[in-house]
Structures are given as C-alpha cells and as structure tokens.
Motif scaffolding. Structure first.
Motif, short mmCIF file in Angstrom:
data_model
loop_
_atom_site.label_atom_id
_atom_site.label_comp_id
_atom_site.label_asym_id
_atom_site.label_seq_id
_atom_site.Cartn_x
_atom_site.Cartn_y
_atom_site.Cartn_z
N PHE A 296 0.83 -1.20 0.00
CA PHE A 296 0.00 0.00 0.00
C PHE A 296 0.87 1.25 0.00
O PHE A 296 0.64 2.20 -0.77
CB PHE A 296 -0.93 -0.01 1.21
N VAL A 297 1.89 1.27 0.85
CA VAL A 297 2.78 2.43 0.94
C VAL A 297 3.58 2.60 -0.35
O VAL A 297 3.74 3.72 -0.87
CB VAL A 297 3.72 2.29 2.15
N ILE A 298 4.09 1.51 -0.90
CA ILE A 298 4.90 1.58 -2.13
C ILE A 298 4.09 2.16 -3.28
O ILE A 298 4.55 3.05 -4.01
CB ILE A 298 5.43 0.18 -2.49
N TYR A 299 2.86 1.68 -3.46
CA TYR A 299 2.04 2.18 -4.56
C TYR A 299 1.62 3.63 -4.33
O TYR A 299 1.48 4.40 -5.29
CB TYR A 299 0.82 1.28 -4.76
N HIS A 300 1.41 4.00 -3.08
CA HIS A 300 1.09 5.39 -2.79
C HIS A 300 2.28 6.30 -3.14
O HIS A 300 2.08 7.39 -3.71
CB HIS A 300 0.73 5.56 -1.31
N VAL A 301 3.48 5.86 -2.83
CA VAL A 301 4.67 6.64 -3.15
C VAL A 301 4.82 6.79 -4.66
O VAL A 301 5.15 7.88 -5.17
CB VAL A 301 5.92 5.99 -2.53
N ILE A 302 4.59 5.71 -5.40
CA ILE A 302 4.67 5.79 -6.87
C ILE A 302 3.65 6.77 -7.40
O ILE A 302 3.95 7.61 -8.27
CB ILE A 302 4.47 4.39 -7.49
N PHE A 303 2.43 6.68 -6.90
CA PHE A 303 1.34 7.52 -7.37
C PHE A 303 1.58 9.00 -7.08
O PHE A 303 1.34 9.86 -7.94
CB PHE A 303 0.03 7.08 -6.72
N GLU A 304 2.07 9.31 -5.89
CA GLU A 304 2.20 10.70 -5.46
C GLU A 304 3.57 11.30 -5.75
O GLU A 304 3.67 12.49 -6.11
CB GLU A 304 1.94 10.80 -3.95
N TYR A 305 4.65 10.51 -5.61
CA TYR A 305 5.98 11.09 -5.58
C TYR A 305 6.95 10.55 -6.64
O TYR A 305 8.06 11.09 -6.77
CB TYR A 305 6.61 10.86 -4.20
N VAL A 306 6.57 9.53 -7.38
CA VAL A 306 7.47 8.98 -8.40
C VAL A 306 6.94 9.25 -9.81
O VAL A 306 7.64 9.82 -10.65
CB VAL A 306 7.69 7.47 -8.19
N ALA A 307 5.71 8.83 -10.08
CA ALA A 307 5.15 9.00 -11.42
C ALA A 307 5.07 10.46 -11.86
O ALA A 307 5.46 10.77 -13.00
CB ALA A 307 3.77 8.34 -11.49
N PRO A 308 4.58 11.40 -11.02
CA PRO A 308 4.47 12.80 -11.50
C PRO A 308 5.82 13.43 -11.88
O PRO A 308 5.95 13.96 -13.00
CB PRO A 308 3.81 13.52 -10.32
N PRO A 309 6.86 13.40 -11.00
CA PRO A 309 8.11 14.07 -11.40
C PRO A 309 8.83 13.37 -12.55
O PRO A 309 9.39 14.04 -13.43
CB PRO A 309 8.95 14.04 -10.12
N LEU A 310 8.83 12.03 -12.58
CA LEU A 310 9.49 11.33 -13.67
C LEU A 310 8.78 11.57 -14.99
O LEU A 310 9.42 11.77 -16.03
CB LEU A 310 9.56 9.83 -13.36
N SER A 311 7.47 11.54 -14.96
CA SER A 311 6.71 11.80 -16.19
C SER A 311 6.93 13.23 -16.66
O SER A 311 7.08 13.48 -17.86
CB SER A 311 5.21 11.55 -15.95
N GLY A 312 6.94 14.17 -15.71
CA GLY A 312 7.18 15.56 -16.07
C GLY A 312 8.58 15.80 -16.60
O GLY A 312 8.79 16.69 -17.43
N TYR A 313 9.54 15.02 -16.14
CA TYR A 313 10.93 15.19 -16.58
C TYR A 313 11.17 14.59 -17.96
O TYR A 313 11.77 15.22 -18.84
CB TYR A 313 11.88 14.56 -15.57
N PHE A 314 10.71 13.34 -18.17
CA PHE A 314 10.98 12.66 -19.43
C PHE A 314 9.96 12.99 -20.52
O PHE A 314 10.26 12.86 -21.71
CB PHE A 314 11.00 11.14 -19.21
N LEU A 315 8.76 13.38 -20.13
CA LEU A 315 7.71 13.71 -21.10
C LEU A 315 7.15 15.09 -20.75
O LEU A 315 5.96 15.24 -20.47
CB LEU A 315 6.61 12.65 -21.07
N THR A 316 8.02 16.07 -20.79
CA THR A 316 7.67 17.39 -20.28
C THR A 316 6.45 17.97 -20.98
O THR A 316 5.47 18.37 -20.33
CB THR A 316 8.86 18.36 -20.45
N LYS A 317 6.46 18.00 -22.30
CA LYS A 317 5.36 18.62 -23.04
C LYS A 317 4.07 17.82 -22.89
O LYS A 317 2.99 18.38 -22.69
CB LYS A 317 5.72 18.76 -24.52
N GLN A 318 4.20 16.49 -23.02
CA GLN A 318 3.00 15.65 -23.00
C GLN A 318 2.34 15.64 -21.62
O GLN A 318 1.12 15.78 -21.51
CB GLN A 318 3.34 14.22 -23.43
#
Length: 328
Positions: free
Chosen positions: A39-61
């Motif tokens: 539960f904690v791992i998936y929450h961390v991915i949802f809140e703190y991993v997916a947003p910054p990584l997606s914003g960094y590698f797929l900035t425009k999209q």
C-alpha cells in the motif's frame, strides 16, 4: 512452500491477531505487513514517483494534461507496476510451489501455503490503495471504479479465512492483459493514436484479454464451481482427506457459509459477463482509431477525444471571426 517475503514484525502481528481472529481471517496476521508495505509503495509511486518522472521525461505531454488526465496517468503508472509484478509472482508461485501443485479438492478449498498467501496479500494491498484513491478522487474516477475497488478488496480479504487460497494465483493471471491496456491509454495521451505501435499493441491486447480472461477465466471458474460443489457435499468417510496437517492447520473446520458462496460465485459470474462486455468495447475502441475518418482527423491535428492538437493550433489560421483557436 513458505512465504519468501520478509516475516512480519512480531509486535504488528500480535496487534492485529485478536481482530483478525474475531473476523475469522486467521492467516491475515501472517501477511499484514505485505499488505501495508505494498500500500505504501504504490502510494509513493502515485504521489511522488510517477508525477516528477513523467514531467521530466515527457515534459510537453505530461504537463499539458488536465488535472483529471494527470491523475489517470499516475494511476496507470501504478497499474503497470502492479500488473507486471503480480503476474510474474503468480506464475512463479504456480511453477515452484510443489505443495500447491499437488493439492486435492479439500486443500484447494481450505488449504494454505505461505507463497500463495503472499500473492493474495500483494493483490489485497493494491486493492486497498486503489480503494483509497477512488475515495479521494471520486469526482474523477466515479462510483463504478469505487465499486470495483471495494468488491475486489472484500473478495481478496475474505480469502484469508483461508478459503480459495489456491485460486489466488489463478485469477491474478487476469492481469496479463492489463499492461497492454495501459499502453493503449498512454498512446492516446502521447499523440500516437492510430500509430502502428498502437495497432500492434491493440492486437496483443485483444488476443491476451480473450485468452486469459475469457478462455482461462471460464476454465478456472468451472474448476472453482466444481470444487465448491464437491465441498458442499463433502463426505469425510468416502472422500480422500488431506494428510498435510501444516497446509490444513487453518482450515480444518471446513467452514463454507452461504453468504461467502454468494459473494464468490456471484462475483465470478458477474466478472465473466463483464469480460465479454469489455472485450466488445475494446474491439470497438481500437477499430475506431484506425478508420479512415480517424486517420483523416489525425492528419488534421484532431486527437482521439476530438481536441485540436497544440501544434495545429499554433500553426492554424484565424477563425472566421478573427480570433485564434484557444489551446486545449
């Protein structure tokens, strides 16, 4: 086969045992740490991993997505991690758990192995996370997804009685189609609607979905119905009993209340009907993206949801009233 995950903290196990025993969830204290950690791992991915990584590698999209689409994007990222992980583990346990492989019908109903319990616990942890997100963002995901998360969580939690521990790995293989479904959604958001990559992924999605959910699902449902029928008419004097006392140490009372059967059997029938419905919807959705109209729309800069692409808007001429189209 023993649970390969690290053991629970004794203090945590002692804390939850009285409540679990009161609810007849006798194997849950052995796996509570797995549920909470996932539960904690998936929450961390949802809140703190997916947003910054997606914003960094797929900035425009990614940055160009709406709030709702960003939440769905983050959820698809978690779903990708979960579906791949749980399918690999379910296949691995199915292949190497010798105790599980040799279960008779009594053991398939009430038997327990630590490895199968681990798969069940990791799935339960994900559905707990899923439910928390659905409640928090009900305005985005809707009541239907909230109902799905709730029913899945209840079903897998009840398995800790234990009952149907054997089938936890079996029905987790439904998730084999989920990575392809996630990729299909990502292609739309990456402005790859109608591309060859989406076409090949769509073919794989329909093939795997039909194979693992309809064919494998129907076969597995038949097996669980058969085992349930045999359990209802279980006769210890004429039926070969389990000699594995360790495997049967939690399910020796052969409890199978009517409400539990209604939840499990009704759920399987409903899910099989939904799988047929979803397959039809997926075929229609994929075909729609490869019609001549869809290709023409893409050439003119219209995305799958009818919005004008940013590039076309910037290069487009003014509208008839002299005002440029607003960026979506």
């Amino acid at each position: 086969m023993h649970d390969p995950y690290f053991p629970p903290l004794p203090a945590l196990q002692r804390l939850v045992t009285p409540l679990c025993n009161a609810l007849h969830l006798y194997t849950l204290p052995l796996h509570i740490h797995e549920i909470l950690s996932v539960f904690v791992i998936y929450h961390v991915i949802f809140e703190y991993v997916a947003p910054p990584l997606s914003g960094y590698f797929l900035t425009k999209q990614y940055t160009g997505l709406s709030r709702e689409s960003k939440l769905r994007w983050n959820m698809h990222c978690v779903s990708m991690v979960q579906s791949v992980t749980i399918c690999v583990l379910a296949l691995w346990v199915t292949a190497v758990d010798e105790e599980r492989r040799t279960m008779n019908h009594e053991e398939r109903m009430w038997g327990y192995t630590g490895a199968a319990g681990m798969v069940q616990a990791l799935a339960t942890g994900y559905f707990l996370f899923d439910l928390a997100v659905m409640v928090r963002y009900l305005d985005v995901f809707g009541v239907g997804m909230l109902t799905h998360a709730s029913s899945c969580l209840v079903t897998y939690t009840l398995g800790f009685r234990p009952v149907f521990n054997y089938y936890g790995c079996v029905f987790m293989l439904y998730e084999l189609s989920t990575p392809f479904l996630n990729f299909h959604w990502f292609f739309d958001k990456l402005n790859m609607t109608g591309s060859k990559a989406q076409l090949y992924n769509g073919i794989a999605l329909i093939t795997v979905f039909f194979s693992c959910r309809l064919v494998w699902g129907a076969y597995s449902s038949f097996n669980i119905y058969r085992d349930t029928w045999n359990a209802l008419y279980f006769d210890p004097y004429t039926t070969k009993l389990s000699t594995n006392t360790d495997m049967m140490r939690f399910g020796s009372d052969h409890a199978l209340p009517a409400w539990l059967l209604i939840i499990y059997m009704g759920g399987h029938i409903t899910l099989q009907l939904l799988n047929v419905f979803w397959l039809g919807k997926m075929i229609a959705a994929i075909r729609k993206r490869f019609t001549p109209e869809a290709k023409a729309a893409k050439a003119n800069g219209v995305t799958s949801n009818g919005a004008i692409s940013k590039k076309k808007q910037l290069n487009g001429r003014a509208t008839s009233n002299g005002v440029a189209k607003k960026l979506s």
